[in-house]
Enzyme design. Structure first.
Site, PDB file in Angstrom:
ATOM      1  N   ARG A 236      11.933  45.751  35.325  1.00  0.00           N
ATOM      2  CA  ARG A 236      11.920  46.535  35.277  1.00  0.00           C
ATOM      3  C   ARG A 236      12.095  47.833  35.435  1.00  0.00           C
ATOM      4  NH1 ARG A 236      11.654  43.447  38.824  1.00  0.00           N
ATOM      5  NH2 ARG A 236      13.011  42.429  40.219  1.00  0.00           N
ATOM      6  N   GLU A 265      10.673  53.033  43.573  1.00  0.00           N
ATOM      7  CA  GLU A 265       9.374  52.177  44.024  1.00  0.00           C
ATOM      8  C   GLU A 265       9.040  52.045  45.747  1.00  0.00           C
ATOM      9  OE1 GLU A 265       8.770  48.278  42.224  1.00  0.00           O
ATOM     10  OE2 GLU A 265       8.644  48.392  40.354  1.00  0.00           O
ATOM     11  N   HIS A 284       4.003  46.295  40.763  1.00  0.00           N
ATOM     12  CA  HIS A 284       4.910  46.055  40.615  1.00  0.00           C
ATOM     13  C   HIS A 284       3.743  44.764  41.642  1.00  0.00           C
ATOM     14  CE1 HIS A 284       9.556  44.644  41.169  1.00  0.00           C
ATOM     15  NE2 HIS A 284       8.867  43.503  40.606  1.00  0.00           N
TER      16      HIS A 284
HETATM   17  N1  NAI Z   1       7.418  42.470  37.915  1.00  0.00           N
HETATM   18  C1  NAI Z   1       7.885  41.626  38.519  1.00  0.00           C
HETATM   19  O1  NAI Z   1       6.955  40.961  39.152  1.00  0.00           O
HETATM   20  C2  NAI Z   1       8.545  41.000  38.529  1.00  0.00           C
HETATM   21  C3  NAI Z   1       9.337  41.052  37.573  1.00  0.00           C
HETATM   22  N2  NAI Z   1      10.869  40.174  37.165  1.00  0.00           N
HETATM   23  C4  NAI Z   1      11.826  40.731  36.161  1.00  0.00           C
HETATM   24  O2  NAI Z   1      11.676  40.405  35.176  1.00  0.00           O
HETATM   25  C5  NAI Z   1      13.247  39.847  34.730  1.00  0.00           C
HETATM   26  C6  NAI Z   1      13.237  38.468  33.398  1.00  0.00           C
HETATM   27  O3  NAI Z   1      13.038  37.480  34.870  1.00  0.00           O
HETATM   28  P1  NAI Z   1      13.047  36.626  33.824  1.00  0.00           P
HETATM   29  O4  NAI Z   1      13.029  36.254  32.642  1.00  0.00           O
HETATM   30  O5  NAI Z   1      12.480  35.042  35.052  1.00  0.00           O
HETATM   31  O6  NAI Z   1      14.126  35.760  34.281  1.00  0.00           O
HETATM   32  P2  NAI Z   1      15.695  34.860  32.836  1.00  0.00           P
HETATM   33  O7  NAI Z   1      17.157  35.612  34.045  1.00  0.00           O
HETATM   34  O8  NAI Z   1      14.944  33.811  32.854  1.00  0.00           O
HETATM   35  O9  NAI Z   1      15.393  36.188  31.940  1.00  0.00           O
HETATM   36  C7  NAI Z   1      15.770  37.241  31.499  1.00  0.00           C
HETATM   37  C8  NAI Z   1      16.958  37.032  29.673  1.00  0.00           C
HETATM   38  O10 NAI Z   1      16.927  38.311  30.177  1.00  0.00           O
HETATM   39  C9  NAI Z   1      18.290  38.119  28.419  1.00  0.00           C
HETATM   40  N3  NAI Z   1      19.536  39.714  28.848  1.00  0.00           N
HETATM   41  C10 NAI Z   1      20.262  39.601  29.512  1.00  0.00           C
HETATM   42  N4  NAI Z   1      20.636  40.413  29.193  1.00  0.00           N
HETATM   43  C11 NAI Z   1      20.631  40.930  28.502  1.00  0.00           C
HETATM   44  C12 NAI Z   1      20.765  41.974  27.692  1.00  0.00           C
HETATM   45  N5  NAI Z   1      21.152  43.769  28.029  1.00  0.00           N
HETATM   46  N6  NAI Z   1      19.540  42.951  26.116  1.00  0.00           N
HETATM   47  C13 NAI Z   1      18.904  41.323  26.476  1.00  0.00           C
HETATM   48  N7  NAI Z   1      18.299  40.481  27.057  1.00  0.00           N
HETATM   49  C14 NAI Z   1      19.475  40.743  27.837  1.00  0.00           C
HETATM   50  C15 NAI Z   1      19.315  36.775  29.473  1.00  0.00           C
HETATM   51  O11 NAI Z   1      20.116  36.266  29.062  1.00  0.00           O
HETATM   52  C16 NAI Z   1      17.985  36.398  30.323  1.00  0.00           C
HETATM   53  O12 NAI Z   1      17.487  35.305  28.417  1.00  0.00           O
HETATM   54  C17 NAI Z   1      14.049  39.666  35.777  1.00  0.00           C
HETATM   55  O13 NAI Z   1      14.937  40.368  35.811  1.00  0.00           O
HETATM   56  C18 NAI Z   1      13.315  40.891  36.959  1.00  0.00           C
HETATM   57  O14 NAI Z   1      13.327  41.822  36.725  1.00  0.00           O
HETATM   58  C19 NAI Z   1      10.844  39.135  37.204  1.00  0.00           C
HETATM   59  C20 NAI Z   1       9.991  38.755  38.156  1.00  0.00           C
HETATM   60  C21 NAI Z   1       8.418  39.444  38.235  1.00  0.00           C
HETATM   61  O1  HPV Z   2      11.006  38.319  40.854  1.00  0.00           O
HETATM   62  C1  HPV Z   2      11.336  39.319  40.531  1.00  0.00           C
HETATM   63  O2  HPV Z   2      12.196  40.133  40.230  1.00  0.00           O
HETATM   64  C2  HPV Z   2      10.424  40.429  41.636  1.00  0.00           C
HETATM   65  O3  HPV Z   2      10.099  41.587  41.144  1.00  0.00           O
HETATM   66  C3  HPV Z   2       9.258  39.228  43.013  1.00  0.00           C
HETATM   67  O4  HPV Z   2       8.914  40.415  43.081  1.00  0.00           O
HETATM   68  P1  HPV Z   2       7.969  40.469  44.450  1.00  0.00           P
HETATM   69  O5  HPV Z   2       8.807  39.843  45.400  1.00  0.00           O
HETATM   70  O6  HPV Z   2       7.223  39.045  44.254  1.00  0.00           O
HETATM   71  O7  HPV Z   2       7.442  41.488  44.962  1.00  0.00           O
END
Ligand code: NAI
Ligand code: HPV
Length: 335
Positions: A236, A265, A284
């Site tokens: 993010r 965004e 994004h």
């Molecule tokens: N660019 C994109 O299209 C996308 C972006 N994202 C972003 O990526 C992030 C991560 O996604 P996932 O790996 O699937 O989530 P996830 O829930 O599998 O992993 C997130 C990890 O961050 C850890 N965490 C929480 N607070 C923390 C802190 N203060 N310091 C360090 N680690 C901490 C949690 O313990 C967890 O292991 C999401 O929160 C979302 O914001 C997710 C999917 C798509």
């Molecule tokens: O999984 C997330 O957190 C995302 O940022 C996904 O974004 P999207 O809905 O695929 O544009």
């Protein structure tokens, strides 16, 4: 009861649309990046019982516009745009599609890293402008470099595996992940964020945006990174103090960055990042692949169908499960 789901943003994958139809649900949409007031209007007009949240904030005001609302499904993972406590107070589960877009986002993180480190975009632009920017050019090899993973969840793990294939060594910081997650991937556990920063020649951000992590990368913390390091952010934009990142690149402390997300965004046309050629930018888009879109869309719609039907949903898919457990019984919902 209405069988309508409101999607805040563009069309879902055809497989998700088909699943909704099969269960007798209609999908209606708000425009992309609609304000809360516009989302509220769409909720009231449609009588939707579920929201698939893509863009725009889902806050208490939105929920109060829709006493019929039964479930909110994030189209993906990051729920920083949804007021989890307000949803719990109204008895509304917020569902996530954990892991469903992890591989796509990880591939994107690797692509951003390679594009930034190998300077692909300035070199391509120079060539197209008639320059052969080879004399004086010195790139860098990634084999043997250290990648720091901020957060050790699904995307970090997938990114780490891919980076290991390129010869990078991994260190990680995640206060909530058990040792077994680090051990399974051969990631050295950092006990503090400072240790992670100090060791990361490439820092890849994979934690959620929360009050604890907002602008965790700022002038002070960037100064703790090695000179010549790179930042990759597919998580993010709010994790980064954006002007501080640009200042660190301009001072020569950081070598560049690859960023998929912005603090706001879509960004303004004159956003400071657009003036910095050492930053590679994408809109994004990390999770937006056909494969991830199908998995995420189906999970998001399925969750709403299950909640409305009164079926069990795995607790791990409910982002506000702890808040819900503490919330008083919900009286304001059409059962
Ligand atoms: N660019 C994109 O299209 C996308 C972006 N994202 C972003 O990526 C992030 C991560 O996604 P996932 O790996 O699937 O989530 P996830 O829930 O599998 O992993 C997130 C990890 O961050 C850890 N965490 C929480 N607070 C923390 C802190 N203060 N310091 C360090 N680690 C901490 C949690 O313990 C967890 O292991 C999401 O929160 C979302 O914001 C997710 C999917 C798509
Ligand atoms: O999984 C997330 O957190 C995302 O940022 C996904 O974004 P999207 O809905 O695929 O544009």
């Amino acid at each position: 009861m209405s069988k309508t789901i409101l999607v805040t943003g563009p069309d879902l994958d055809p497989a998700a649309v088909a699943l909704a139809k099969e269960h007798g649900f209609d999908l209606v949409h708000t425009p992309a990046y609609a304000e809360s007031a516009v989302i509220s209007e769409h909720l009231q007009a449609s009588g939707a019982v579920g929201i698939v949240s893509r863009m725009g904030r889902i806050d208490a005001e939105v929920m109060d516009a829709a006493p019929q609302l039964r479930a909110i499904s994030k189209h993906g993972v990051g729920v920083d745009n949804i007021d989890l406590a307000a949803a719990a107070a109204r008895g509304i589960p917020v569902l996530v599609a954990s892991g469903a877009n992890a591989v796509s986002v990880a591939e994107h993180a690797i692509a951003l890293m390679l594009a930034a480190v190998k300077r692909l975009l300035p070199l391509d632009a120079g060539l197209r402008a008639g320059r052969w920017d080879k004399p004086g050019f010195a790139g860098r090899e990634l084999d043997g470099a250290t990648m720091g993973l901020m957060g050790m969840g699904a995307i970090a793990q997938a990114t780490g595996r891919m980076a290991q294939g390129l010869g990078l060594t991994l260190v990680g910081f995640d206060p909530y992940a058990p040792d077994s997650v680090f051990e399974a991937l051969g990631v050295t556990r950092c006990e503090t964020v400072d240790e992670l920063l100090a060791r990361s020649e490439v820092l890849s951000l994979h934690c959620p945006l929360t009050p604890d992590t907002r602008e965790m990368l700022n002038a002070e913390s960037i100064a703790k990174m090695p000179k010549g390091a790179y930042v990759v952010n597919t998580a993010r934009g709010g994790l980064i103090d954006e002007p501080a990142l640009v200042a660190a690149i301009r001072s020569g402390h950081l070598a560049g960055a690859g960023l998929d997300t912005f603090a706001s965004e879509p960004p303004a046309a004159d956003h400071i990042f657009f003036q910095e050629p050492a930053i590679v930018l994408t809109p994004h888009i990390g999770g937006v692949t056909r494969q991830a879109g199908a998995r995420v869309g189906v999970e998001a719609v399925r969750g709403i169908i299950q909640i409305v039907a009164g079926d069990e949903v795995p607790q791990s898919r409910i982002a506000n499960r702890k808040l819900l457990a503490d919330a008083p019984a919900f009286a304001n919902v059409e059962k």
